[in-house]
Design a protein around this motif. Structure first.
Motif, PDB file in Angstrom:
ATOM      1  N   ASP C  59       0.683  -1.162   0.024  1.00  0.00           N
ATOM      2  CA  ASP C  59       0.110   0.140   0.001  1.00  0.00           C
ATOM      3  C   ASP C  59       1.064   1.180   0.072  1.00  0.00           C
ATOM      4  OD1 ASP C  59      -1.664   1.954   0.134  1.00  0.00           O
ATOM      5  OD2 ASP C  59      -2.742   1.151   1.887  1.00  0.00           O
ATOM      6  N   PRO C  60       0.945   1.634  -1.040  1.00  0.00           N
ATOM      7  CA  PRO C  60       1.775   3.059  -1.261  1.00  0.00           C
ATOM      8  C   PRO C  60       1.502   4.182  -0.534  1.00  0.00           C
ATOM      9  CG  PRO C  60       0.420   2.841  -3.203  1.00  0.00           C
ATOM     10  CD  PRO C  60       0.126   1.813  -2.584  1.00  0.00           C
ATOM     11  N   GLU C  61       0.095   4.190   0.163  1.00  0.00           N
ATOM     12  CA  GLU C  61      -0.274   5.540   0.718  1.00  0.00           C
ATOM     13  C   GLU C  61      -0.218   5.335   2.313  1.00  0.00           C
ATOM     14  OE1 GLU C  61      -4.170   5.478  -0.749  1.00  0.00           O
ATOM     15  OE2 GLU C  61      -3.825   6.746  -2.231  1.00  0.00           O
ATOM     16  N   ILE C  62       0.218   4.313   2.895  1.00  0.00           N
ATOM     17  CA  ILE C  62       0.406   3.865   4.244  1.00  0.00           C
ATOM     18  C   ILE C  62       1.814   3.810   4.756  1.00  0.00           C
ATOM     19  CG2 ILE C  62      -0.151   2.587   6.280  1.00  0.00           C
ATOM     20  CD1 ILE C  62      -2.498   4.019   5.231  1.00  0.00           C
ATOM     21  N   GLU C  63       2.464   4.503   5.401  1.00  0.00           N
ATOM     22  CA  GLU C  63       3.882   4.607   5.956  1.00  0.00           C
ATOM     23  C   GLU C  63       3.926   3.048   6.370  1.00  0.00           C
ATOM     24  OE1 GLU C  63       6.786   6.759   8.640  1.00  0.00           O
ATOM     25  OE2 GLU C  63       4.966   7.778   8.172  1.00  0.00           O
ATOM     26  N   GLY C  64       5.056   2.331   6.145  1.00  0.00           N
ATOM     27  CA  GLY C  64       5.454   1.060   6.678  1.00  0.00           C
ATOM     28  C   GLY C  64       4.885  -0.062   5.910  1.00  0.00           C
ATOM     29  N   LYS C  65       3.983   0.144   4.752  1.00  0.00           N
ATOM     30  CA  LYS C  65       3.478  -0.618   3.805  1.00  0.00           C
ATOM     31  C   LYS C  65       3.786  -0.446   2.561  1.00  0.00           C
ATOM     32  CE  LYS C  65      -0.665  -1.790   6.596  1.00  0.00           C
ATOM     33  NZ  LYS C  65      -2.290  -1.656   6.670  1.00  0.00           N
ATOM     34  N   GLU C  66       4.759   0.446   2.447  1.00  0.00           N
ATOM     35  CA  GLU C  66       4.963   0.638   0.907  1.00  0.00           C
ATOM     36  C   GLU C  66       5.871  -0.328   0.433  1.00  0.00           C
ATOM     37  OE1 GLU C  66       6.211   3.063   3.510  1.00  0.00           O
ATOM     38  OE2 GLU C  66       5.644   5.145   2.790  1.00  0.00           O
ATOM     39  N   GLU C  67       6.637  -1.107   1.271  1.00  0.00           N
ATOM     40  CA  GLU C  67       7.550  -2.181   0.695  1.00  0.00           C
ATOM     41  C   GLU C  67       6.735  -3.367   0.565  1.00  0.00           C
ATOM     42  OE1 GLU C  67      10.633  -2.896  -0.376  1.00  0.00           O
ATOM     43  OE2 GLU C  67      10.399  -0.709  -0.591  1.00  0.00           O
ATOM     44  N   PRO C  68       6.582  -3.914  -0.485  1.00  0.00           N
ATOM     45  CA  PRO C  68       5.993  -5.248  -0.670  1.00  0.00           C
ATOM     46  C   PRO C  68       6.268  -6.452   0.173  1.00  0.00           C
ATOM     47  CG  PRO C  68       6.553  -4.476  -3.069  1.00  0.00           C
ATOM     48  CD  PRO C  68       7.404  -3.710  -1.823  1.00  0.00           C
ATOM     49  N   ARG C  69       5.209  -7.038   0.831  1.00  0.00           N
ATOM     50  CA  ARG C  69       5.305  -8.086   1.710  1.00  0.00           C
ATOM     51  C   ARG C  69       4.549  -9.033   1.615  1.00  0.00           C
ATOM     52  NH1 ARG C  69       2.485  -4.482   4.358  1.00  0.00           N
ATOM     53  NH2 ARG C  69       1.376  -5.231   5.948  1.00  0.00           N
ATOM     54  N   PHE C  70       4.608 -10.201   2.282  1.00  0.00           N
ATOM     55  CA  PHE C  70       3.597 -11.495   2.448  1.00  0.00           C
ATOM     56  C   PHE C  70       3.043 -11.273   3.759  1.00  0.00           C
ATOM     57  CE2 PHE C  70       5.272 -12.388  -1.596  1.00  0.00           C
ATOM     58  CZ  PHE C  70       4.096 -13.136  -2.438  1.00  0.00           C
ATOM     59  N   ASP C  71       1.773 -11.407   3.921  1.00  0.00           N
ATOM     60  CA  ASP C  71       0.934 -11.785   5.113  1.00  0.00           C
ATOM     61  C   ASP C  71       0.533 -13.056   5.349  1.00  0.00           C
ATOM     62  OD1 ASP C  71       1.855  -9.174   6.009  1.00  0.00           O
ATOM     63  OD2 ASP C  71      -0.083  -8.403   6.149  1.00  0.00           O
ATOM     64  N   SER C  72       0.422 -13.721   6.498  1.00  0.00           N
ATOM     65  CA  SER C  72      -0.155 -14.980   6.487  1.00  0.00           C
ATOM     66  C   SER C  72      -1.418 -15.038   7.180  1.00  0.00           C
ATOM     67  CB  SER C  72       0.839 -16.087   7.233  1.00  0.00           C
ATOM     68  OG  SER C  72       1.927 -16.434   6.463  1.00  0.00           O
ATOM     69  N   PHE C  73      -2.420 -15.574   7.119  1.00  0.00           N
ATOM     70  CA  PHE C  73      -3.547 -15.682   7.561  1.00  0.00           C
ATOM     71  C   PHE C  73      -3.969 -17.207   7.486  1.00  0.00           C
ATOM     72  CE2 PHE C  73      -3.716 -11.694   4.975  1.00  0.00           C
ATOM     73  CZ  PHE C  73      -3.974 -10.683   6.006  1.00  0.00           C
ATOM     74  N   THR C  74      -4.582 -17.590   8.930  1.00  0.00           N
ATOM     75  CA  THR C  74      -4.951 -18.895   8.948  1.00  0.00           C
ATOM     76  C   THR C  74      -6.537 -18.802   9.315  1.00  0.00           C
ATOM     77  OG1 THR C  74      -3.004 -19.498  10.536  1.00  0.00           O
ATOM     78  CG2 THR C  74      -4.907 -20.995  10.432  1.00  0.00           C
ATOM     79  N   VAL C  75      -7.007 -19.393   8.183  1.00  0.00           N
ATOM     80  CA  VAL C  75      -8.313 -19.551   8.091  1.00  0.00           C
ATOM     81  C   VAL C  75      -9.174 -20.893   7.911  1.00  0.00           C
ATOM     82  CG1 VAL C  75     -10.316 -18.959   6.081  1.00  0.00           C
ATOM     83  CG2 VAL C  75      -8.316 -17.363   6.449  1.00  0.00           C
ATOM     84  N   PRO C  76     -10.224 -21.013   8.947  1.00  0.00           N
ATOM     85  CA  PRO C  76     -11.040 -22.053   8.921  1.00  0.00           C
ATOM     86  C   PRO C  76     -11.280 -22.749   7.509  1.00  0.00           C
ATOM     87  CG  PRO C  76     -12.375 -20.567   9.870  1.00  0.00           C
ATOM     88  CD  PRO C  76     -11.044 -20.115   9.616  1.00  0.00           C
ATOM     89  N   PHE C  77     -11.162 -23.810   7.196  1.00  0.00           N
ATOM     90  CA  PHE C  77     -11.548 -24.729   5.950  1.00  0.00           C
ATOM     91  C   PHE C  77     -12.917 -25.054   6.090  1.00  0.00           C
ATOM     92  CE2 PHE C  77     -11.952 -28.109   3.219  1.00  0.00           C
ATOM     93  CZ  PHE C  77     -11.623 -27.848   2.171  1.00  0.00           C
ATOM     94  N   GLU C  78     -13.646 -24.660   5.182  1.00  0.00           N
ATOM     95  CA  GLU C  78     -14.986 -25.518   4.971  1.00  0.00           C
ATOM     96  C   GLU C  78     -15.251 -26.121   3.730  1.00  0.00           C
ATOM     97  OE1 GLU C  78     -18.052 -22.497   5.230  1.00  0.00           O
ATOM     98  OE2 GLU C  78     -17.027 -21.604   7.001  1.00  0.00           O
ATOM     99  N   LYS C  79     -15.771 -27.270   3.831  1.00  0.00           N
ATOM    100  CA  LYS C  79     -16.014 -27.894   2.256  1.00  0.00           C
ATOM    101  C   LYS C  79     -16.471 -26.874   1.249  1.00  0.00           C
ATOM    102  CE  LYS C  79     -17.662 -32.395   0.592  1.00  0.00           C
ATOM    103  NZ  LYS C  79     -18.966 -32.318   0.089  1.00  0.00           N
ATOM    104  N   GLY C  80     -15.961 -27.044   0.179  1.00  0.00           N
ATOM    105  CA  GLY C  80     -16.277 -26.016  -0.899  1.00  0.00           C
ATOM    106  C   GLY C  80     -16.017 -24.764  -0.941  1.00  0.00           C
ATOM    107  N   MET C  81     -14.980 -24.267   0.191  1.00  0.00           N
ATOM    108  CA  MET C  81     -14.244 -23.038   0.217  1.00  0.00           C
ATOM    109  C   MET C  81     -13.410 -22.730  -1.054  1.00  0.00           C
ATOM    110  SD  MET C  81     -12.072 -21.520   3.302  1.00  0.00           S
ATOM    111  CE  MET C  81     -12.796 -20.287   4.141  1.00  0.00           C
TER     112      MET C  81
END
Lengths: 130, 120, 289
Positions: C59-81
């Protein structure tokens, strides 16, 4: 919103694990093409020694052929040429609109066939050099 | 609004020629390899043998055609690869001139060699 | 205003202790920490299967987010997701700033094409169950990133516009409302090409389009095919279309890598169509000699 991020080429060679058959076929075809046109220039240059007489021609050719390295490079050239020919036939069919749904299989087939032809030709190519 | 592209430089002729030379080269290149690695082994090649082959007019014409089509196919292939990389304007012009000169040089020198070998 | 007087008094009475504002801030901070701890615990305690998303962030508009990075999210799996479902969950539950385009959720609107595990796919059409984890979601390659998974589509749309992507017959019927019918065979011929949803996956996958900015690209050529092959338009328009198709940066740039055909979420045989147009251009040019 004026700012945006250019990531450059994403599907460069760093992503080679994700290349599909058609992409590999193109990469190999292009590479072998560069080798072949490069070889054509050196080939004519070597044959040009014939213009200095039969003696120079014979000693140049036989001098080169006596080198084991040249023999090995010739096997490489054969591999390159055979692949370019077989994949070229595949591409001609693709251009004619024939068998596009099995273009990946025909690429694998040309790879395997290239391997077989090259391995079978190795004895003939290196005989007397080692 | 999107730009309109000129139809002035049609690529259909070059494309078709690339395929026609390809079909020809498939056969002749295979023959060439077979002739000079299996029928005559590469290490057995001598001036006299080359001359004997080249004195046959059919063989001579085939080899010259081989040279011309291979040069076109190869140089046009290199040119296409560069256009695909997005070269444009002055860069493209320079590439055209350099490749054209290289192709001409190769064909002229190749025919001189063919003439020498054939004893013309 | 009247409340100010007692306030001043009370401050004077307890100079050593914290002000009410500071106390409120402390309480708020404690609540925030508690909530974050709860959320973290909840994420750890997700019952059953989970799926791990690695999402490209920028996000070029927010300080500290101008550098591209990867975020991890753990999401509950549901059938058909689907990948889109997982992204929506991550946005709604963890990080509301996670940005991506989506609309119909049924592979019709074409707005959620992403680069998922190294391939261009529609988020809403890609089953999590079909992917190896962790699922890596990136914006479409070869397009500038505006924010997170949102890419600049202007160039793609320009290329689409440049082939006149609309029915434009030489002659219109005298009666304005009269139908211009297409026969069944002709309809069958263009049927697959009409499926395009302008998602841009093909263009993004194309190695040539990446190098040559003027190349029309698979989607635009497919669009040109759809109308060029339509028999109702007439000779003039057909000729006009052919000129666009066979220009230097038209069909000739296609190197038959089949990348576009492989990624097209609507299974349009893009390479077939491009090849057919090449042959058509050659035929037409031979005729003019």
């Amino acid at each position: 919103m004026s700012q945006s991020y250019d990531r450059g080429l994403i599907e460069d060679f760093g992503r080679w694990r994700e290349f599909t058959a058609g992409m590999w076929a193109w990469v190999f075809h292009k590479f072998t093409g560069w080798v072949l046109i490069g070889y054509l220039f050196t080939h004519i240059a070597v044959l040009s020694t014939s213009m200095q007489g039969a003696k120079t021609f014979n000693s140049t050719i036989q001098g080169l052929e006596s080198l084991a390295l040249v023999r090995l490079l010739e096997v490489g050239l054969l591999a390159v040429a055979v692949f370019h020919i077989l994949n070229g036939i595949r591409l001609l069919f693709v251009d004619l609109g024939v068998g596009l749904e099995s273009q990946d299989k025909s690429f694998y087939a040309s790879l395997v066939l290239t391997g077989i032809i090259v391995v079978a030709s190795v004895p003939t190519f290196v005989s007397g050099a080692f | 609004m999107a730009q309109r592209y000129s139809s002035f430089s049609s690529g259909s002729t070059a494309w078709l020629l690339q395929r026609i030379t390809a079909a020809f080269l498939v056969i002749v290149l295979a023959f060439h390899f077979f002739q000079l690695h299996f029928v005559t082994h590469a290490y057995e090649i001598e001036f006299a043998g080359s001359q004997a082959r080249m004195e046959n007019v059919g063989y001579f014409v085939t080899m010259v055609l081989f040279l011309v089509t291979a040069t076109f196919h190869g140089v046009n292939g290199v040119y296409n690869a560069l256009v695909n990389q997005g070269i444009d304007g002055i860069q493209k012009r320079v590439v055209q001139i350099v490749l054209g000169a290289a192709a001409l040089l190769l064909v002229v020198q190749g025919i001189r060699v063919a003439n020498t070998l054939a004893g013309f | 205003m009247s409340t100010q007087t007692p306030d001043t008094d009370s401050e004077n009475e307890q100079p050593s202790s914290t002000s009410p504002q500071e106390r409120r801030m402390a309480e708020k901070q404690a609540r925030k920490e508690q909530r974050e701890a709860d959320e973290a615990a909840a994420a750890n305690e997700i019952q059953g299967e989970t799926v791990e998303l690695k999402v490209f962030r920028y996000d070029p508009e927010i300080e500290g987010k101008e550098e591209p990075r990867f975020d991890s999210f753990t999401v509950p799996f549901e059938k058909g997701m689907t990948v889109l479902d997982a992204l929506i969950y991550a946005r709604d539950e963890y990080d509301s700033s996670l940005t991506f385009r989506h609309s119909c959720r049924q592979a019709v609107c074409g707005s959620d094409a992403f680069f998922v595990n190294g391939s261009q796919r529609l988020g809403c059409q890609t089953q999590i169950a079909d992917l190896d984890g962790p699922v890596r979601v990136e914006p479409l390659p070869h397009q500038d990133v505006v924010k997170d998974l949102v890419v600049e589509m202007d160039h793609f749309y320009d290329q689409m516009e440049s082939v006149d992507p609309f029915f434009d017959p030489d002659e219109t019927p005298d009666d304005e409302l009269e139908e211009q019918r297409q026969d069944r065979e002709n309809r069958e011929k263009v049927k697959l090409s009409t499926r395009c949803i302008w998602c841009g996956a093909c263009m993004s996958s194309c190695n040539i389009a990446a190098g040559d900015n003027k190349y029309l690209g698979p989607a635009a050529i497919n669009k040109a095919y759809r109308f060029y092959m339509d028999e109702r338009e007439g000779e003039n328009k057909r000729q006009e279309r052919l000129e666009i198709i066979e220009a230097e940066h038209g069909v000739w740039r296609c190197q038959t890598q089949f990348s576009c055909t492989n990624v097209c979420p609507k299974d349009i045989p893009l390479t077939d169509h491009i090849q057919e147009l090449k042959r058509e251009a050659v035929k037409q040019n031979l005729k003019f000699w």
